[in-house]
Design an enzyme around this catalytic site. Structure first.
Site, PDB file in Angstrom:
ATOM      1  N   LYS A  42       0.853  -1.179   0.000  1.00 30.35           N
ATOM      2  CA  LYS A  42       0.000   0.000   0.000  1.00 30.35           C
ATOM      3  C   LYS A  42       0.886   1.225   0.000  1.00 30.35           C
ATOM      4  O   LYS A  42       1.765   1.368   0.862  1.00 30.35           O
ATOM      5  CB  LYS A  42      -0.896   0.005   1.241  1.00 30.35           C
ATOM      6  CG  LYS A  42      -1.980   1.060   1.169  1.00 30.35           C
ATOM      7  CD  LYS A  42      -2.546   1.393   2.531  1.00 30.35           C
ATOM      8  CE  LYS A  42      -1.639   2.343   3.280  1.00 30.35           C
ATOM      9  NZ  LYS A  42      -2.312   3.193   4.259  1.00 30.35           N
ATOM     10  N   ASP A  69      -3.317   4.446  -1.946  1.00 27.43           N
ATOM     11  CA  ASP A  69      -4.209   4.939  -0.883  1.00 27.43           C
ATOM     12  C   ASP A  69      -4.097   6.461  -0.796  1.00 27.43           C
ATOM     13  O   ASP A  69      -3.490   6.996   0.129  1.00 27.43           O
ATOM     14  CB  ASP A  69      -3.789   4.258   0.430  1.00 27.43           C
ATOM     15  CG  ASP A  69      -4.597   4.715   1.635  1.00 27.43           C
ATOM     16  OD1 ASP A  69      -5.736   5.193   1.458  1.00 27.43           O
ATOM     17  OD2 ASP A  69      -4.086   4.585   2.766  1.00 27.43           O
ATOM     18  N   LYS A  71      -6.979   8.446  -1.218  1.00 25.61           N
ATOM     19  CA  LYS A  71      -8.295   8.916  -0.725  1.00 25.61           C
ATOM     20  C   LYS A  71      -8.766  10.180  -1.452  1.00 25.61           C
ATOM     21  O   LYS A  71      -8.972  11.234  -0.832  1.00 25.61           O
ATOM     22  CB  LYS A  71      -8.242   9.175   0.780  1.00 25.61           C
ATOM     23  CG  LYS A  71      -7.855   7.955   1.611  1.00 25.61           C
ATOM     24  CD  LYS A  71      -7.915   8.259   3.105  1.00 25.61           C
ATOM     25  CE  LYS A  71      -7.569   7.070   3.968  1.00 25.61           C
ATOM     26  NZ  LYS A  71      -6.149   6.676   3.892  1.00 25.61           N
ATOM     27  N   ASP A  74     -12.899  15.188  -4.317  1.00 30.38           N
ATOM     28  CA  ASP A  74     -12.938  16.445  -5.070  1.00 30.38           C
ATOM     29  C   ASP A  74     -14.182  16.410  -5.965  1.00 30.38           C
ATOM     30  O   ASP A  74     -14.987  15.479  -5.863  1.00 30.38           O
ATOM     31  CB  ASP A  74     -11.641  16.583  -5.895  1.00 30.38           C
ATOM     32  CG  ASP A  74     -11.215  18.042  -6.082  1.00 30.38           C
ATOM     33  OD1 ASP A  74     -12.101  18.869  -6.411  1.00 30.38           O
ATOM     34  OD2 ASP A  74     -10.027  18.349  -5.906  1.00 30.38           O
ATOM     35  N   THR A 133     -11.443   6.398  10.911  1.00 32.84           N
ATOM     36  CA  THR A 133     -11.492   5.859  12.277  1.00 32.84           C
ATOM     37  C   THR A 133     -11.123   6.917  13.318  1.00 32.84           C
ATOM     38  O   THR A 133     -11.322   6.716  14.502  1.00 32.84           O
ATOM     39  CB  THR A 133     -10.569   4.633  12.427  1.00 32.84           C
ATOM     40  OG1 THR A 133      -9.321   4.935  11.815  1.00 32.84           O
ATOM     41  CG2 THR A 133     -11.169   3.413  11.787  1.00 32.84           C
ATOM     42  N   ARG A 235       3.138  -1.438  10.792  1.00 31.11           N
ATOM     43  CA  ARG A 235       4.172  -1.596  11.815  1.00 31.11           C
ATOM     44  C   ARG A 235       4.417  -3.008  12.342  1.00 31.11           C
ATOM     45  O   ARG A 235       5.568  -3.331  12.646  1.00 31.11           O
ATOM     46  CB  ARG A 235       3.895  -0.605  12.955  1.00 31.11           C
ATOM     47  CG  ARG A 235       4.175   0.826  12.514  1.00 31.11           C
ATOM     48  CD  ARG A 235       3.501   1.844  13.390  1.00 31.11           C
ATOM     49  NE  ARG A 235       2.048   1.800  13.230  1.00 31.11           N
ATOM     50  CZ  ARG A 235       1.217   2.610  13.887  1.00 31.11           C
ATOM     51  NH1 ARG A 235       1.681   3.491  14.735  1.00 31.11           N
ATOM     52  NH2 ARG A 235      -0.085   2.532  13.673  1.00 31.11           N
TER      53      ARG A 235
HETATM   54  O1  C5P Z   1       1.217   0.435  11.056  1.00 32.91           O
HETATM   55  P1  C5P Z   1      -0.212   0.020  10.924  1.00 32.91           P
HETATM   56  O2  C5P Z   1      -0.395  -1.466  10.752  1.00 32.91           O
HETATM   57  O3  C5P Z   1      -1.097   0.599  11.980  1.00 32.91           O
HETATM   58  O4  C5P Z   1      -0.638   0.678   9.525  1.00 32.91           O
HETATM   59  C1  C5P Z   1      -1.945   0.660   9.066  1.00 32.91           C
HETATM   60  C2  C5P Z   1      -2.036   1.388   7.769  1.00 32.91           C
HETATM   61  O5  C5P Z   1      -3.424   1.481   7.435  1.00 32.91           O
HETATM   62  C3  C5P Z   1      -1.515   2.804   7.784  1.00 32.91           C
HETATM   63  O6  C5P Z   1      -0.969   3.064   6.473  1.00 32.91           O
HETATM   64  C4  C5P Z   1      -2.711   3.649   8.030  1.00 32.91           C
HETATM   65  O7  C5P Z   1      -2.635   4.917   7.436  1.00 32.91           O
HETATM   66  C5  C5P Z   1      -3.807   2.842   7.341  1.00 32.91           C
HETATM   67  N1  C5P Z   1      -5.136   3.089   7.870  1.00 32.91           N
HETATM   68  C6  C5P Z   1      -5.464   2.911   9.201  1.00 32.91           C
HETATM   69  N2  C5P Z   1      -6.719   3.158   9.662  1.00 32.91           N
HETATM   70  C7  C5P Z   1      -7.643   3.567   8.813  1.00 32.91           C
HETATM   71  C8  C5P Z   1      -7.356   3.743   7.459  1.00 32.91           C
HETATM   72  C9  C5P Z   1      -6.070   3.484   7.022  1.00 32.91           C
HETATM   73  O8  C5P Z   1      -4.625   2.522   9.991  1.00 32.91           O
HETATM   74  N3  C5P Z   1      -8.858   3.775   9.249  1.00 32.91           N
END
Ligand code: C5P
Length: 260
Positions: A42, A69, A71, A74, A133, A235
């Site tokens: 992603k 991603d 988003k 517009d 979220t 992460r």
């Molecule tokens: O590091 P982690 O596993 O938390 O990363 C989750 C990824 O998903 C990040 O790129 C974050 O921006 C994305 N994301 C999220 N929650 C959302 C939408 C996207 O964590 N509601």
């Protein structure tokens, strides 16, 4: 399956690694370390803003599929143009804000189909982002003027997105089952907030000592069991001492649960 029905992802293809890094060489290094373990990534606003389309090209050159991603949100004509260019770059999935209105959503879906034909590339899956979220019920009501529960608004936006021709949505672990039940199998659900291990009794809370900010989490197997098609994992893999080992552990979790 109809022309617009996305093929179900194969087991290994369900994990999308979030390349949330500042520089192209860091993204390259991650993909290098994960070669053979993951088939999709992603690319979000940070890396794309820093490095541009070359970040996508580098991943594609390695045979790694890209979920872009960005988003988009517009007016319909502008979003259609952006979706056209993303399709030309060869991404397999991209997203727009589902709150952009039906005309914008329809324009996005149509642009993906038209551009895929024009550039002779597969048509990307176009997802709607429902409710971020970071917004809770209070913020929805007092800041955006949307009454009711977050879940009800998520479902409303997902239904609008589907009616406009989109193929799926991004959903937190909390909403997967609701969306799957309401929208059926023919709807792609992509879920972030994946955490490989969660101690008993820690439902919905970040793993003790995990040191990150995800509040609504699920294990890989739980997210798939609830009905997710793709898992966005950042992460837990990218910050692990051995990212390749961490990716294998997640796949093993899915296999052990008999979900793939
Ligand atoms: O590091 P982690 O596993 O938390 O990363 C989750 C990824 O998903 C990040 O790129 C974050 O921006 C994305 N994301 C999220 N929650 C959302 C939408 C996207 O964590 N509601």
């Amino acid at each position: 399956m109809s022309e617009t029905t996305p093929a179900p992802p194969a087991p290994k293809d369900r994990i999308l690694i979030a390349l949330d890094v500042e520089r192209l060489d860091e993204a390259d290094a991650l993909l290098e370390r994960l070669a053979g373990e993951i088939t999709g990534c992603k690319i979000g606003t940070q890396l794309f803003t820093a490095a541009g389309p070359v970040a996508i090209e580098r991943a594609l050159k390695r045979g790694v599929r890209v979920f872009l991603d960005l988003k988009y949100h517009d007016i319909p004509n502008t979003v259609a143009g952006a979706v056209r260019e993303a399709t030309r770059l060869g991404v397999f999935m991209l997203n727009v804000h589902a709150s952009g209105g039906s005309a914008m959503l329809k324009a996005a879906a149509e642009a993906a189909t038209t551009a895929a034909r024009d550039f002779a590339v597969p048509r990307p899956i176009v997802l709607g982002v429902t409710v971020l979220t970071s917004l809770d019920r209070r913020a929805l009501a007092t800041e955006l003027g949307v009454p009711g529960t977050v879940e009800a608004h998520v479902l409303r936006l997902a239904e609008q997105a589907r009616a406009a021709g989109l193929h799926g949505c991004v959903a937190s672990p909390r909403e997967i089952a609701l969306l799957r039940n309401a929208l059926g199998r023919d709807w792609v659900i992509v879920t972030p907030g994946i955490r490989p291990f969660r101690p008993a009794g820690a439902e919905g809370a970040p793993r003790a000592g995990s040191g990150d900010d995800q509040m609504r989490t699920a294990t890989p197997a739980a997210a798939i069991a609830a009905g997710a098609d793709y898992l966005v994992v950042g992460r837990p893999i990218t910050a692990a001492p051995d990212p390749s080992l961490a990716a294998r552990a997640i796949l093993a979790d899915l296999q052990a649960a008999g979900r793939v």
